[in-house]
Design an enzyme around this catalytic site. Sequence first.
Site, PDB file in Angstrom:
ATOM      1  N   GLY A   1     -10.550 -13.456  39.128  1.00 26.83           N
ATOM      2  CA  GLY A   1      -9.249 -13.630  39.781  1.00 26.83           C
ATOM      3  C   GLY A   1      -8.860 -15.080  39.947  1.00 26.83           C
ATOM      4  O   GLY A   1      -7.721 -15.389  40.300  1.00 26.83           O
TER       5      GLY A   1
ATOM      6  N   CYS B   1     -12.834  -7.877  34.908  1.00 23.85           N
ATOM      7  CA  CYS B   1     -13.376  -6.634  34.358  1.00 23.85           C
ATOM      8  C   CYS B   1     -12.721  -6.302  33.032  1.00 23.85           C
ATOM      9  O   CYS B   1     -13.388  -5.879  32.080  1.00 23.85           O
ATOM     10  CB  CYS B   1     -13.193  -5.492  35.344  1.00 23.85           C
ATOM     11  SG  CYS B   1     -11.511  -5.336  35.943  1.00 23.85           S
TER      12      CYS B   1
ATOM     13  N   ARG C   1      -6.050   0.747  36.701  1.00 20.72           N
ATOM     14  CA  ARG C   1      -6.123   1.467  37.967  1.00 20.72           C
ATOM     15  C   ARG C   1      -5.288   0.718  38.997  1.00 20.72           C
ATOM     16  O   ARG C   1      -5.154  -0.483  38.951  1.00 20.72           O
ATOM     17  CB  ARG C   1      -7.590   1.621  38.416  1.00 20.72           C
ATOM     18  CG  ARG C   1      -8.300   0.292  38.770  1.00 20.72           C
ATOM     19  CD  ARG C   1      -8.090  -0.067  40.207  1.00 20.72           C
ATOM     20  NE  ARG C   1      -8.805  -1.246  40.643  1.00 20.72           N
ATOM     21  CZ  ARG C   1      -8.383  -2.500  40.529  1.00 20.72           C
ATOM     22  NH1 ARG C   1      -7.256  -2.786  39.861  1.00 20.72           N
ATOM     23  NH2 ARG C   1      -9.081  -3.508  41.019  1.00 20.72           N
TER      24      ARG C   1
ATOM     25  N   HIS D   1     -10.196   1.525  34.585  1.00 24.70           N
ATOM     26  CA  HIS D   1      -9.118   1.119  33.665  1.00 24.70           C
ATOM     27  C   HIS D   1      -9.369   1.838  32.333  1.00 24.70           C
ATOM     28  O   HIS D   1     -10.521   2.178  32.004  1.00 24.70           O
ATOM     29  CB  HIS D   1      -9.197  -0.384  33.363  1.00 24.70           C
ATOM     30  CG  HIS D   1      -9.060  -1.293  34.543  1.00 24.70           C
ATOM     31  ND1 HIS D   1      -7.994  -1.283  35.424  1.00 24.70           N
ATOM     32  CD2 HIS D   1      -9.867  -2.307  34.966  1.00 24.70           C
ATOM     33  CE1 HIS D   1      -8.159  -2.237  36.331  1.00 24.70           C
ATOM     34  NE2 HIS D   1      -9.283  -2.865  36.087  1.00 24.70           N
TER      35      HIS D   1
ATOM     36  N   GLN E   1     -13.986  -1.089  36.738  1.00 24.24           N
ATOM     37  CA  GLN E   1     -13.604  -2.417  37.209  1.00 24.24           C
ATOM     38  C   GLN E   1     -14.539  -2.954  38.289  1.00 24.24           C
ATOM     39  O   GLN E   1     -14.772  -4.149  38.401  1.00 24.24           O
ATOM     40  CB  GLN E   1     -12.155  -2.410  37.721  1.00 24.24           C
ATOM     41  CG  GLN E   1     -11.927  -1.713  39.055  1.00 24.24           C
ATOM     42  CD  GLN E   1     -11.911  -0.192  38.998  1.00 24.24           C
ATOM     43  OE1 GLN E   1     -11.970   0.411  37.917  1.00 24.24           O
ATOM     44  NE2 GLN E   1     -11.860   0.433  40.165  1.00 24.24           N
TER      45      GLN E   1
END
Length: 361
Positions: free
Chosen positions: A110, A140, A168, A220, A302
Site C-alpha cells: 500500500g 497481493c 474483493r 481477488h 489477498q
Amino acid sequence: MLRVGINGYGTIGKRVADAVRKQPDMAVQGVGKRSPDYVAVGADEEDYPVYAVDEDRADEFREIGIDLAGTVDDLVAESDIVVDATPSGIGAENRPLYERHETPALFQGGEDATVAEVSFNARVNYDEAEDADYARVVSCNTTGLSRFLAPLHEHYGVDKTRVTLVRRGGDPDQTGRGPINDTVPDPVSIPSHHGPDVQTIFPELDIDTIGLKVPTTMMHVHSVNVTLENRPDDIDEVIDLFKSEDRILTVPDYAGIDGAGTLKDLAQDAGRPRGDIWENCLWEESLTLQGQDLYCMQAIHQEADVVPENVDAIRALEGDHSGPESRALTNETLGIDLGYLTDRTDLTANRGTPDESLADD
Ligand SMILES: NC(=O)C1=CN([C@@H]2O[C@H](COP(=O)(O)OP(=O)(O)OC[C@H]3O[C@@H](n4cnc5c(N)ncnc54)[C@H](O)[C@@H]3O)[C@@H](O)[C@H]2O)C=CC1
Ligand SMILES: O=C(OP(=O)(O)O)[C@H](O)COP(=O)(O)O
C-alpha cells in the site's frame, strides 16, 4: 537468530508474525499495536511482546491485562529488522523512525514504490533486495501477477499482458468497506494502478490492467491474457510449467473447485491457519492457447499471499540465503503443500485400470 519487530499488527502483520515464528532463523521480537482491542489480546495470548504506538494508552492496555514491553520506538531499537504492516501511507511516515535507529525495514504494497529502494517479489527479484536496507513487498495482486508472469517471461518471452482484476470489496474484518450490492469499476479509469505496480517488478513489461470491485471478502480473481513472444508446443506444456512453480496451485478440473468459496473450504480442510491460501490458485481448465495468446483465470487470497514474500524479504535483506534456499525453507515451514490435489491426476494416469493389469496375466 534474527529479531523481527512487526509494526502494525493487523490483517497482514499478525499473519507475518505467525509465519516468522515458524522460521528456524527468526524470532518475533514484538508487535507494535495502537489499540487495546481483541487483536491485542490475541497477540498477548500468543506471547508476542506488545509495544504501544502511543505510550499514553499504556493504562488502557493494562486494564485488559496487557503489560506493555515498551513503545514502538523501543521495538525498533531492539529489532534487527522491522516489518512495517501499518495502513497504506503510514509506512512512509514511519521510515524516519527506522532510519533514526538504523534498523532495516520492510514496507507493504500500500506504500508508494518510492518508500524503498526495491519493490520485492521472491520469485522474480530476490537478489535485488540482498543487503538492501529497505524493501517494499508488493501488494497481493502484484504478487500474484508477478508469480504468474515469471515462468512465461523466462520460457516464452512476454509481448503484451492484459489483466482484468475482479477485486474483493474488503477483508472480512473490514466492516466499513464494500460494495454491498453492486459491481463497481474501480478504478473507473483505465489502466488501473496495478499495471505500473507490476512494472516495479518487471520494468520492461508491456501490461494494461482494468480493476473492478465486487461484494465479496474472500479472494481477488484475475482474468489474464498474455501474448507470448514464442508459441508453446501445446497447452499441456504450459500447464506443466505452472505445475513446477512452488507458489502456484494449478487447480485440476476433477476437484470440483469452482470459486473462492471451495478454495477457502479446501484450505480449511487442509488445516491452514485462518484458512489462508499462500499460493496463486490457477484454474487449469481455464488455461487456453489461441495462437500465441494465452488466457486463464487465477484467484488470489489477498490476506495471505504476501506473507511468505515477507519472510523471504527478511532473508533477502539479511543476505545469508539465496532466493531458492529461502523460498524452499519458507514453503516447508509454512506448509505450502496443496500439490497433492494436482498429483492425484498424475497418479490416476500412471495407475491404469485393474482390468489392464489383469490382462497381462
Ligand atoms: N489486507 C490486504 O488485503 C492486503 C494489504 N496489504 C498492505 O499491507 C499493509 C497493511 O494492510 P492491512 O494489514 O490490511 O491493514 P490493517 O488495517 O488490517 O492493519 C494495520 C494495523 O496497523 C495499526 N496501525 C495504524 N497506525 C499505526 C501506526 N502509526 N503505527 C503502528 N501501527 C499502526 C492498525 O491499528 C492496524 O492494527 C497496507 O500497506 C496494505 O496495502 C498488502 C496485501 C494485501
Ligand atoms: O492492499 C490491498 O487491498 P486494500 O488496499 O483494498 O485493502 C491489496 O493489496 C489489494 O489492493 P490493490 O487491489 O489495490 O492491489
